[in-house]
Design an enzyme around this catalytic site. Structure first.
Site, PDB file in Angstrom:
ATOM      1  N   GLY A  99       0.816  -1.218   0.000  1.00 12.57           N
ATOM      2  CA  GLY A  99       0.000   0.000   0.000  1.00 12.57           C
ATOM      3  C   GLY A  99       0.844   1.258   0.000  1.00 12.57           C
ATOM      4  O   GLY A  99       0.417   2.298   0.524  1.00 12.57           O
ATOM      5  N   SER A 176       4.825  -5.537  -2.380  1.00  8.73           N
ATOM      6  CA  SER A 176       4.917  -4.128  -2.762  1.00  8.73           C
ATOM      7  C   SER A 176       5.685  -3.339  -1.694  1.00  8.73           C
ATOM      8  O   SER A 176       6.803  -3.705  -1.374  1.00  8.73           O
ATOM      9  CB  SER A 176       3.510  -3.576  -3.031  1.00  8.73           C
ATOM     10  OG  SER A 176       3.589  -2.322  -3.656  1.00  8.73           O
ATOM     11  N   ASP A 282       4.538  -4.732 -14.703  1.00 10.19           N
ATOM     12  CA  ASP A 282       4.659  -3.867 -13.519  1.00 10.19           C
ATOM     13  C   ASP A 282       5.817  -2.897 -13.766  1.00 10.19           C
ATOM     14  O   ASP A 282       6.934  -3.332 -14.053  1.00 10.19           O
ATOM     15  CB  ASP A 282       4.948  -4.759 -12.304  1.00 10.19           C
ATOM     16  CG  ASP A 282       5.157  -3.986 -11.012  1.00 10.19           C
ATOM     17  OD1 ASP A 282       4.984  -2.740 -11.013  1.00 10.19           O
ATOM     18  OD2 ASP A 282       5.495  -4.628  -9.993  1.00 10.19           O
ATOM     19  N   HIS A 312       1.064  -4.927 -11.457  1.00 12.14           N
ATOM     20  CA  HIS A 312       1.415  -4.797 -10.048  1.00 12.14           C
ATOM     21  C   HIS A 312       0.256  -5.326  -9.200  1.00 12.14           C
ATOM     22  O   HIS A 312      -0.901  -5.027  -9.482  1.00 12.14           O
ATOM     23  CB  HIS A 312       1.715  -3.339  -9.684  1.00 12.14           C
ATOM     24  CG  HIS A 312       2.360  -3.209  -8.348  1.00 12.14           C
ATOM     25  ND1 HIS A 312       3.640  -3.655  -8.087  1.00 12.14           N
ATOM     26  CD2 HIS A 312       1.889  -2.723  -7.175  1.00 12.14           C
ATOM     27  CE1 HIS A 312       3.933  -3.434  -6.822  1.00 12.14           C
ATOM     28  NE2 HIS A 312       2.894  -2.877  -6.235  1.00 12.14           N
TER      29      HIS A 312
END
Ligand SMILES: *[C@@H]1O[C@H](CO)[C@@H](O)[C@H](O)[C@H]1NC(C)=O
Ligand SMILES: *[C@@H]1O[C@H](CO)[C@@H](O)[C@H](O)[C@H]1NC(C)=O
Ligand SMILES: *[C@@H]1O[C@H](CO)[C@@H](O)[C@H](O)[C@H]1NC(C)=O
Ligand SMILES: *[C@@H]1O[C@H](CO)[C@@H](O)[C@H](O)[C@H]1NC(C)=O
Length: 333
Positions: A99, A176, A282, A312
């Site tokens: 995030g 991520s 990505d 992604h």
């Protein structure tokens, strides 16, 4: 273009809503945040959350419950335990959600479902950390929390840990921004292995880790306007999460500066296994390949798992791609 429910529930929702053509370059606007006069931010998007599910009679992939890590920082973790606990103890995976360091939580349905399936399918205990977010808490706050949870695991008397965990087999995993956190937690943990015993790290699993740098890579340029994760969004995330006054060539965002640091020699000596997942769709993929090359150059036991196409978020958002992660974990065991 058709969007699956999984896609809608993923980070992509945020990214489809952002003002990609914003000419103002206001990072708050780009990320749909409001900067309040008192210095806090309001996140205009909300994401579905799931409660923990400790009831063994419910048909969930794994049991789960929430435990406080540090009350004064409001950090906590969601712990997952497979339903049928075998007699032998299970490996432990410490998971850091994604995030952009700014969004989501360990309660987000998107990550909750992934962690529950991870626990069941790899027969692991999973500790998913709810670390402090930027921009209220810029890096290294999340890294501090990511190591504090290792100390907490060492001292916790919670029976899900003491009865079911083989502390000698611990892996750090993140997706991520969480992949960036897992990597940096690993670097820090490598310098304090004696302090966190009996917690013994055996490897790092980095799923589409979020890294950056000032010089654009070919994949960043090729996918600059990609709606799934445009460059303006990642630039804004760095602007709001890195310490004030540094650029993207800081060690937190660019692991290749200073040749990766001396600590990588320790990681080689400890024999940690490192896996890096990525895919060509990505914009971050070239940075992930660079990391693999860096670690190979240091003779770290690293495996790059790269796929064509994709986007992604695909390894968490798409069940068939999550399987690739679970298979890799099983091969490490
Ligand atoms: C990020 O910060 C840099 C330096 O202050 C600025 O030049 C750039 O426009 C910012 N980018 C975004 C997307 O906010
Ligand atoms: C800061 O302002 C926001 C928005 O007005 C408000 O919701 C929040 O409670 C305030 N926080 C503090 C600590 O004053
Ligand atoms: C748990 O994982 C096994 C495969 O290891 C699978 O067959 C089973 O359906 C999973 N259970 C749940 C509830 O997801
Ligand atoms: C909790 O966080 C506070 C503030 O950073 C720190 O002083 C304290 O040592 C932490 N507690 C534990 C148990 O780690």
């Amino acid at each position: 273009m058709s969007l699956s429910l999984t896609t809608i529930l993923s980070l992509n929702l945020l990214l489809l809503l952002v003002n990609v053509n914003s000419s103002t370059m206001d990072p708050y606007k780009t990320l749909n945040l409001i900067l309040n006069p008192n210095g806090t931010v309001t996140r205009l998007e909300t994401y579905p959350q799931s409660p923990p599910s400790p009831d063994p009679n419910l048909p969930t992939p794994a049991l789960s419950k929430d435990l406080t890590i540090n009350q004064s920082k409001h950090t906590w973790a969601r712990i997952y335990l497979p339903h049928k606990s075998p007699k032998s103890k299970l490996p432990l995976i410490v998971f850091y959600h994604g995030g952009g360091f700014i969004f989501y939580s360990a309660a987000s349905t998107y990550f909750h479902n992934f962690c529950a399936n991870l626990a069941n399918q790899t027969q692991s205990v999973v500790v998913s950390l709810d670390y402090r977010l930027a921009p209220e808490h810029r890096l290294p706050a999340a890294y501090d929390d990511s190591v504090e949870v290792l100390h907490w695991i060492k001292t916790s008397k919670d029976p899900w840990l003491t009865r079911h965990v083989d502390y000698s087999r611990c892996y750090l995993m993140g997706e991520s921004a969480g992949g960036n956190i897992a990597y940096n937690a690993g670097l820090r943990a490598a310098s304090i292995v004696n302090e966190i015993k009996p917690v013994n790290i055996k490897g790092l699993i980095l799923i589409q880790p979020f890294f950056g740098g000032t010089k654009r890579t070919p994949s960043e340029l090729r996918l600059e306007k990609d709606l799934n994760l445009p460059l303006i969004v990642t630039d804004s995330m760095w602007n709001l999460s890195l310490p004030l006054g540094v650029d993207r060539d800081y060690v937190y965002s660019n692991p290749t500066v200073n040749g990766g640091g001396k600590i990588l020699d320790k990681i080689r000596l400890f024999g940690w296994k490192v896996a890096v997942f990525g895919c060509d769709g990505d914009q971050l993929v070239d940075r992930q390949r660079e990391l693999v090359k860096l670690l190979e150059g240091k003779s770290v036991n690293v495996v790059g798992q790269f796929y064509s196409g994709g986007r992604h978020g695909i390894f968490v958002g798409d069940a068939s791609m999550s399987e690739k992660v679970f298979d890799l974990v099983k091969s490490f065991y």
